[in-house]
Design an enzyme around this catalytic site. Structure first.
Site, short mmCIF file in Angstrom:
data_model
loop_
_atom_site.label_atom_id
_atom_site.label_comp_id
_atom_site.label_asym_id
_atom_site.label_seq_id
_atom_site.Cartn_x
_atom_site.Cartn_y
_atom_site.Cartn_z
N ASN A 1 38.18 68.68 -3.18
CA ASN A 1 37.66 68.70 -1.81
C ASN A 1 37.18 70.09 -1.42
O ASN A 1 37.00 70.39 -0.24
CB ASN A 1 38.74 68.25 -0.83
CG ASN A 1 39.21 66.84 -1.10
OD1 ASN A 1 38.40 65.92 -1.19
ND2 ASN A 1 40.51 66.66 -1.27
N HIS B 1 43.34 57.77 7.38
CA HIS B 1 44.13 58.38 6.31
C HIS B 1 45.62 58.05 6.44
O HIS B 1 46.14 57.89 7.55
CB HIS B 1 43.94 59.90 6.38
CG HIS B 1 44.50 60.66 5.23
ND1 HIS B 1 45.75 61.23 5.27
CD2 HIS B 1 43.98 60.95 4.02
CE1 HIS B 1 45.98 61.86 4.12
NE2 HIS B 1 44.92 61.71 3.35
N GLU C 1 38.66 59.28 12.03
CA GLU C 1 38.19 60.43 11.26
C GLU C 1 36.70 60.61 11.54
O GLU C 1 36.00 59.65 11.80
CB GLU C 1 38.41 60.20 9.76
CG GLU C 1 39.87 60.12 9.39
CD GLU C 1 40.11 59.72 7.94
OE1 GLU C 1 39.27 60.02 7.08
OE2 GLU C 1 41.17 59.10 7.69
N SER D 1 37.68 59.77 4.45
CA SER D 1 38.08 60.49 3.24
C SER D 1 37.74 59.76 1.95
O SER D 1 37.52 60.39 0.93
CB SER D 1 39.58 60.78 3.28
OG SER D 1 40.33 59.59 3.30
N ASP E 1 40.17 63.33 13.39
CA ASP E 1 40.56 64.10 12.21
C ASP E 1 39.28 64.51 11.48
O ASP E 1 38.57 63.66 10.93
CB ASP E 1 41.47 63.24 11.32
CG ASP E 1 41.97 63.99 10.10
OD1 ASP E 1 41.51 65.13 9.86
OD2 ASP E 1 42.81 63.42 9.38
N HIS F 1 37.37 66.18 6.55
CA HIS F 1 36.27 66.26 5.57
C HIS F 1 34.95 66.72 6.20
O HIS F 1 33.93 66.75 5.53
CB HIS F 1 36.09 64.91 4.87
CG HIS F 1 37.30 64.56 4.07
ND1 HIS F 1 37.52 65.04 2.81
CD2 HIS F 1 38.38 63.82 4.39
CE1 HIS F 1 38.68 64.60 2.36
NE2 HIS F 1 39.23 63.86 3.31
N LYS G 1 40.79 71.94 2.42
CA LYS G 1 39.64 71.30 1.78
C LYS G 1 38.46 72.28 1.77
O LYS G 1 38.50 73.24 1.01
CB LYS G 1 39.37 69.95 2.44
CG LYS G 1 40.52 69.00 2.05
CD LYS G 1 40.55 67.66 2.66
CE LYS G 1 41.75 66.90 2.07
NZ LYS G 1 42.21 65.81 2.91
#
Ligand code: PLP
Length: 400
Positions: A48, A134, A184, A188, A213, A216, A247
């Protein structure tokens, strides 16, 4: 074998039989675009580290300076042992970066979720999760004890039904139930995005709160890599911004950004913050160096290189690969099929892990190809060739 180990061994056998057994692969090199695994050099599409910062000289130097000055460990919880300067410097920089009043860091993204969601909610409250959220968000929601509801991935209609239901519940005690929506910004395991603008409008209409979140998206999306909330101009309308430092930032730890009040509250109530030794100062200093890099000319250049790599894969004629971001799911379905495809790639010097239940749903096993600015064009060409070769072997009609 004693009874304890026999019990566990039986369960391991069941995992093997289901194609769900996992094992560690030791890596004997720095985690860059190339990895040394079992004496072999492999092209790495598993990390990541989207911008290749984990091994960057500026992060290494910052970490080493912090070790020289502050030592290797933090020795205690920040409330107990004093709160080391690198954590404060990082939090000030994070708040400025994300455009919020304040920030708080945790030892991981996982610990961030586990501390934050249960601190915000009580048993009478409601937490509403996207189906693909997640595991740490799911675990945190469960731990909160609040009523847990799940909506189909990015399904705003189902979410609205849940919000309507939550609003219609009779109040228990002296206050209406709190409702927290959790999603998110870039997912992910699928690499697609949440409809953040619509989510914000919906949660405002129903008086709910929103936690996004950006694990990523941080470092990758938006101006200077500030994330998708910043990209869409929604920062001030989202109550809880979450992210990880492990990440694209190439360091380690997790964070919450939001109002000063939120952060003061979490310092007092987030158990994974209170009852855990602070992250090592070197991790905080490395993350701070990464934040500075993101906002530099070099950061811009690295994001452009990543975009170019994403574009190169998009242009490749590979049916079955969904290329929307740096996370490229190649859905293969059956667990054994994903493992076989990963093996096929490994034989050709390419490291891409098979992702299986419980990380994704049963029967939705996949290879999760993650792209980095550290990949060169020829790396992507090698990946495309190996995937195409596998696809060609699969087009023969199956015998009945
Ligand atoms: C990886 C991840 C986390 C956990 O962060 P860590 O710092 O690795 O513990 C949280 N949320 C999402 C969406 C993630 O992908």
């Amino acid at each position: 074998m004693n009874a304890f180990d026999r019990d566990l061994a039986g369960r391991l056998d069941a995992l093997r039989a289901a194609g769900l057994h996992r094992q560690l692969r030791r890596v004997d090199s720095a985690p860059g675009a190339r990895l040394e695994v079992g004496g072999r050099k492999l092209l790495n599409f598993s990390s990541n580290d989207y911008l290749g910062l984990a091994t960057h000289p500026a992060l290494r130097a910052a970490a080493m300076r912090a070790i020289e000055r502050f030592g290797a460990g933090s020795t205690a919880s920040r409330l107990l042992g004093g709160s080391l300067a690198p954590h404060h410097e990082l939090e000030e920089a994070l708040a400025a970066f994300k455009g919020t009043e304040a920030a708080l860091t945790f030892s991981s993204g996982y610990a961030t979720a586990l501390g934050t969601i249960p601190a915000l909610l009580e048993r009478e409250d409601v937490v509403v999760l996207d189906r693909l959220a997640h595991a740490c968000l799911v675990d945190a929601a469960r731990l909160s004890g609040a009523k847990l509801r799940v909506f189909a991935h990015n399904d705003l209609n189902e979410l609205e039904d849940i919000l309507r239901w939550a609003a219609s519940r009779p109040p228990t005690g002296s206050r209406p139930a709190r409702v927290l929506i959790v999603t998110e910004s870039v997912f992910s395991m699928d690499g697609d995005g949440a409809p953040l603008r619509e989510l914000v409008e919906l949660k405002e209409r129903y008086g709910a709160w929103l936690l996004v979140d950006e694990a990523h998206a941080t470092g990758v999306c938006g101006p200077d890599g500030r994330g998708r909330a910043a990209e869409l101009g929604l920062t001030g309308r989202i109550e809880v911004h979450m992210g990880t430092l492990g990440k694209a930032l190439g360091a380690s730890g997790g964070f919450i950004c939001g109002s000063r009040t939120l952060i003061e509250y979490l310092v007092n109530r987030a158990r994974s913050f209170i009852f855990s030794t602070a992250p090592p100062p070197a991790a905080a200093s490395a993350a701070l160096a990464a934040l500075q890099l993101l906002q530099s000319e070099e950061g811009r250049a690295r994001r452009e290189r990543l975009q170019a790599n994403i574009g190169r894969l998009q242009a490749a004629p590979l049916p079955g690969l969904r290329v929307e971001s740096a996370i490229v799911p190649w859905i293969l379905g059956e667990e054994a099929r994903a493992v076989a495809a990963a093996e096929h790639l490994r034989e050709r010097g390419i490291f891409v892990p098979a992702i299986r239940y419980p990380t994704v749903a049963r029967g939705a096993a996949r290879l999760r190809i993650s792209l980095s600015a550290a990949h060169r064009g020829e790396d992507l060409d090698a990946l495309v060739a190996a995937v195409a070769e596998w696809l060609a072997t699969q087009t023969q009609p199956k015998r009945a």
